[in-house]
Design a protein around this motif. Structure first.
Motif, mmCIF file in Angstrom:
data_model
loop_
_atom_site.group_PDB
_atom_site.id
_atom_site.type_symbol
_atom_site.label_atom_id
_atom_site.label_comp_id
_atom_site.label_asym_id
_atom_site.label_seq_id
_atom_site.Cartn_x
_atom_site.Cartn_y
_atom_site.Cartn_z
ATOM 1 N N THR A 80 -68.419 24.803 -33.753
ATOM 2 C CA THR A 80 -68.536 26.003 -34.576
ATOM 3 C C THR A 80 -68.782 27.206 -33.666
ATOM 4 O OG1 THR A 80 -70.951 25.943 -34.878
ATOM 5 C CG2 THR A 80 -69.618 24.554 -36.351
ATOM 6 N N ASP A 81 -68.894 28.393 -34.283
ATOM 7 C CA ASP A 81 -69.187 29.580 -33.465
ATOM 8 C C ASP A 81 -70.682 29.862 -33.371
ATOM 9 O OD1 ASP A 81 -69.602 30.444 -36.026
ATOM 10 O OD2 ASP A 81 -68.290 32.195 -35.902
ATOM 11 N N VAL A 82 -71.514 28.886 -33.762
ATOM 12 C CA VAL A 82 -72.957 28.993 -33.567
ATOM 13 C C VAL A 82 -73.260 28.568 -32.127
ATOM 14 C CG1 VAL A 82 -75.232 28.186 -34.305
ATOM 15 C CG2 VAL A 82 -73.396 28.477 -35.990
ATOM 16 N N PRO A 83 -73.902 29.414 -31.319
ATOM 17 C CA PRO A 83 -74.154 29.039 -29.920
ATOM 18 C C PRO A 83 -75.270 28.003 -29.810
ATOM 19 C CG PRO A 83 -75.134 31.189 -30.396
ATOM 20 C CD PRO A 83 -74.383 30.790 -31.625
ATOM 21 N N VAL A 84 -74.923 26.802 -29.374
ATOM 22 C CA VAL A 84 -75.901 25.730 -29.179
ATOM 23 C C VAL A 84 -75.609 25.024 -27.859
ATOM 24 C CG1 VAL A 84 -76.340 25.306 -31.637
ATOM 25 C CG2 VAL A 84 -74.478 24.087 -30.502
ATOM 26 N N PRO A 85 -76.623 24.393 -27.258
ATOM 27 C CA PRO A 85 -76.378 23.634 -26.034
ATOM 28 C C PRO A 85 -75.484 22.423 -26.312
ATOM 29 C CG PRO A 85 -78.729 24.023 -26.383
ATOM 30 C CD PRO A 85 -78.041 24.374 -27.654
ATOM 31 N N ARG A 86 -74.688 22.049 -25.335
ATOM 32 C CA ARG A 86 -73.837 20.862 -25.459
ATOM 33 C C ARG A 86 -74.664 19.601 -25.224
ATOM 34 N NH1 ARG A 86 -70.824 17.710 -21.709
ATOM 35 N NH2 ARG A 86 -71.379 19.119 -19.991
ATOM 36 N N VAL A 87 -74.535 18.655 -26.137
ATOM 37 C CA VAL A 87 -75.239 17.374 -26.001
ATOM 38 C C VAL A 87 -74.410 16.453 -25.110
ATOM 39 C CG1 VAL A 87 -76.065 15.318 -27.210
ATOM 40 C CG2 VAL A 87 -76.418 17.588 -28.203
ATOM 41 N N LEU A 88 -75.033 15.930 -24.073
ATOM 42 C CA LEU A 88 -74.354 15.041 -23.125
ATOM 43 C C LEU A 88 -74.490 13.583 -23.530
ATOM 44 C CD1 LEU A 88 -72.969 14.607 -20.290
ATOM 45 C CD2 LEU A 88 -75.298 14.375 -19.382
ATOM 46 N N GLU A 89 -75.687 13.181 -23.929
ATOM 47 C CA GLU A 89 -75.952 11.760 -24.167
ATOM 48 C C GLU A 89 -77.068 11.597 -25.189
ATOM 49 O OE1 GLU A 89 -75.288 7.797 -23.906
ATOM 50 O OE2 GLU A 89 -74.124 9.319 -22.840
ATOM 51 N N VAL A 90 -76.963 10.566 -26.010
ATOM 52 C CA VAL A 90 -77.998 10.226 -26.983
ATOM 53 C C VAL A 90 -78.316 8.745 -26.829
ATOM 54 C CG1 VAL A 90 -78.645 10.141 -29.416
ATOM 55 C CG2 VAL A 90 -77.128 11.966 -28.598
ATOM 56 N N ASP A 91 -79.588 8.429 -26.677
ATOM 57 C CA ASP A 91 -80.049 7.041 -26.607
ATOM 58 C C ASP A 91 -80.898 6.773 -27.847
ATOM 59 O OD1 ASP A 91 -81.118 4.561 -26.105
ATOM 60 O OD2 ASP A 91 -81.718 5.001 -24.040
ATOM 61 N N ARG A 92 -80.374 5.956 -28.769
ATOM 62 C CA ARG A 92 -81.045 5.723 -30.045
ATOM 63 C C ARG A 92 -82.115 4.640 -29.984
ATOM 64 N NH1 ARG A 92 -78.683 8.333 -34.131
ATOM 65 N NH2 ARG A 92 -76.757 9.456 -33.603
ATOM 66 N N GLU A 93 -82.208 3.955 -28.870
ATOM 67 C CA GLU A 93 -83.260 2.943 -28.734
ATOM 68 C C GLU A 93 -84.613 3.645 -28.644
ATOM 69 O OE1 GLU A 93 -84.739 -0.467 -25.548
ATOM 70 O OE2 GLU A 93 -82.673 0.284 -25.476
ATOM 71 N N GLU A 94 -85.571 3.193 -29.479
ATOM 72 C CA GLU A 94 -86.881 3.837 -29.490
ATOM 73 C C GLU A 94 -87.707 3.437 -28.275
ATOM 74 O OE1 GLU A 94 -87.548 6.191 -31.379
ATOM 75 O OE2 GLU A 94 -86.638 5.905 -33.347
ATOM 76 N N PRO A 95 -88.481 4.385 -27.722
ATOM 77 C CA PRO A 95 -88.536 5.795 -28.102
ATOM 78 C C PRO A 95 -87.261 6.540 -27.681
ATOM 79 C CG PRO A 95 -89.974 5.388 -26.213
ATOM 80 C CD PRO A 95 -89.453 4.052 -26.653
ATOM 81 N N ALA A 96 -86.585 7.135 -28.671
ATOM 82 C CA ALA A 96 -85.270 7.726 -28.478
ATOM 83 C C ALA A 96 -85.327 8.989 -27.618
ATOM 84 C CB ALA A 96 -84.646 8.046 -29.833
ATOM 85 N N TRP A 97 -84.188 9.358 -27.045
ATOM 86 C CA TRP A 97 -84.078 10.591 -26.275
ATOM 87 C C TRP A 97 -82.637 11.078 -26.308
ATOM 88 C CZ3 TRP A 97 -80.656 10.580 -22.176
ATOM 89 C CH2 TRP A 97 -80.319 9.329 -21.641
#
Length: 329
Positions: A80-97
């Motif tokens: 979208t045209d909303v300025p947000v940082p690009r997400v590189l990686e998501v780790d869903r294993e808790e504790p998530a990051w």
């Protein structure tokens, strides 16, 4: 042995992106979860820096620690045209990051943060932020990927928002928020009808906008985003346009735009938004409730911070001005 967060991030970035972590340090200033600044090298030796936001050890992705929900909205807004940082990686294993790009620039609240922002620059940034906010509110959240089901939560009406922050206020000893109950009653007696709901950030202000000069380049800290009334967002933003709202903890900044100028920048000549004084008063109640909550925690010894003792004058000012706004409606 359970791997540390640093080891998990190191292994995942290497396996998924061929990046070698060469630095991993706490990034101060975050209030939800853990925040780290991470440096990496690719196979060609090019260096990049990232921000990792993580759930604290022993916690799960719930409430203000819900890093997965933050990663979801950032990923959804990427095209979208909303300025947000690009997400590189998501780790869903808790504790998530999750890891997102480190965006260069300043994120300073002119009336509260140090170092002080030059008045002309602060005024220009505030006007530009008001002009950019409609981009977010115009996004069709129903078409964003990943927001189906319970991720976005219920649509919040003005009455829902008032109940939410009234509950926070009610948990604060009355002597710390004198007049707060009366302001709450005045707001409750005149709750506006909702208008078309939209995606709202929940804490839209210059302190959560990374700016390159005047231009916003990244809207950060999405822990309380929701689908709700855009006027709730605008009313909250207006609280930070006047340094006199924060005696003892803030500063007056000459030349900041008036509330009327900011609203005009937001509407860009379009139809006037109804009942904005109510939402301005709600923003002041919300801030008074948050500050009262923080002061209570300090005095109870749950989070020792002597700076919280500077808050009473600001709490009083916010309640007084919110009450005055309601008296004029």
């Amino acid at each position: 042995m359970t791997p540390t967060l640093e080891q998990r991030v190191t292994d995942r970035l290497q396996a998924s992106h061929g990046l070698t972590v060469d630095s991993f340090a706490v990034l101060p200033g975050g209030h939800s979860g853990l925040t780290f600044r991470v440096g990496t090298l690719d196979d060609a030796g090019s260096r990049s820096e990232w921000v990792v936001k993580a759930v604290p050890e022993g916690q799960k992705s719930i409430g203000r620690h819900d890093m997965l929900r933050q990663a979801t909205i950032l990923t959804a807004l990427a095209d979208t045209d909303v300025p947000v940082p690009r997400v590189l990686e998501v780790d869903r294993e808790e504790p998530a990051w999750f890891a997102m790009e480190l965006v260069a620039g300043e994120s300073l609240e002119p009336v509260l943060d140090d170092p002080a922002v030059a008045p002309d620059l602060a005024a220009a940034r505030m006007l530009r932020a008001a002009e950019i906010l409609p981009r977010l509110h115009a996004v069709d959240h129903r078409k964003l990927p990943g927001l189906a089901g319970d991720v976005a939560g219920p649509v919040l009406s003005p009455g829902d928002e008032l109940a939410r922050w009234g509950k926070t206020l009610g948990a604060v000893p009355p002597e710390l928020v004198v007049g707060g109950a009366e302001l709450l009653d005045a707001l409750a007696a005149t709750v506006p009808d909702p208008i078309a709901p939209c995606l709202v950030h929940g804490d839209y202000r210059l302190g959560n906008i990374i700016s390159d000069g005047v231009e916003p380049v990244a809207l950060i800290d999405w822990e309380i985003w929701s689908i709700g009334d855009p006027r709730v967002e605008l009313g909250w933003f207006l609280v930070f346009a006047d340094g006199t709202n924060f005696p003892g903890v803030g500063r007056e900044v000459p030349s900041l735009p008036s509330a009327e100028e900011l609203v005009d920048a937001y509407t860009a000549g379009g139809p006037a938004l109804p009942d904005l004084a109510w939402f301005d008063a709600l923003g002041r109640l919300k801030m008074a409730a948050i500050m009262g909550h923080n002061l209570r925690r300090h005095r109870e010894g749950r989070h020792h911070d002597p700076d919280q003792e500077k808050l009473p004058a600001t709490i009083s000012r916010l309640i007084e001005t919110g009450t005055a706004l309601m008296a004029r409606t």
